[in-house]
Design a protein around this motif. Structure first.
Motif, PDB file in Angstrom:
ATOM      1  N   HIS A  17     -14.489   6.009  -5.583  1.00  0.00           N
ATOM      2  CA  HIS A  17     -14.834   6.095  -7.040  1.00  0.00           C
ATOM      3  C   HIS A  17     -16.240   5.539  -7.041  1.00  0.00           C
ATOM      4  CE1 HIS A  17     -14.918   5.867 -11.398  1.00  0.00           C
ATOM      5  NE2 HIS A  17     -15.143   4.514 -11.466  1.00  0.00           N
ATOM      6  N   ARG A  19     -19.372   4.147  -9.225  1.00  0.00           N
ATOM      7  CA  ARG A  19     -20.052   3.680 -10.512  1.00  0.00           C
ATOM      8  C   ARG A  19     -21.483   3.604 -10.416  1.00  0.00           C
ATOM      9  NH1 ARG A  19     -16.790  -1.794 -11.972  1.00  0.00           N
ATOM     10  NH2 ARG A  19     -15.340  -0.712 -13.601  1.00  0.00           N
ATOM     11  N   ASN A  40     -23.581  -2.272 -11.396  1.00  0.00           N
ATOM     12  CA  ASN A  40     -22.342  -1.404 -11.541  1.00  0.00           C
ATOM     13  C   ASN A  40     -21.205  -2.190 -11.571  1.00  0.00           C
ATOM     14  OD1 ASN A  40     -22.134  -2.326  -8.941  1.00  0.00           O
ATOM     15  ND2 ASN A  40     -22.181  -0.220  -8.016  1.00  0.00           N
TER      16      ASN A  40
END
Length: 103
Positions: A17, A19, A40
């Motif tokens: 993932h 960010r 982030n």
């Protein structure tokens, strides 16, 4: 054994993932100090110093190049305690903590 990924690998394809960094602004309680960070928010941490424990404070680590003091340099006071390695900066008027720099 550690393996490395090519710089142009797509993190989403690897099941990671991502960010993105975003800009966030803040000010002290009295409004004399203003700052901006880019983060982030990879993790929030708790500090175990006596000041932060009393406030139940959470913090995010931000590299100094991603921190900008926008106003109020003259209204900051520095306080060091215990080992003296962390430089805690407070708004002189309101006494509100906003950032800490380690040497």
């Amino acid at each position: 054994m550690l393996t490395s990924h090519a710089e142009n690998s797509n993190p989403k394809e690897m099941g990671m993932h991502v960010r993105l960094y975003q800009a966030y602004s803040g000010r002290c309680h009295c409004g004399k100090i203003a700052f901006e960070i880019e983060s982030n928010f990879p993790e929030l941490t708790t500090c175990d110093c006596s000041i932060c424990r009393r406030k139940n404070a959470l913090m995010v680590k931000v590299h100094e190049r991603r921190f900008r003091l926008l106003q109020g340099q003259d209204n900051l006071v520095e306080y060091r305690f215990h080992t003296g390695t962390a430089r805690h900066f407070f708004a002189e008027y309101a006494g509100f903590t906003r950032f800490i720099a380690k040497e």
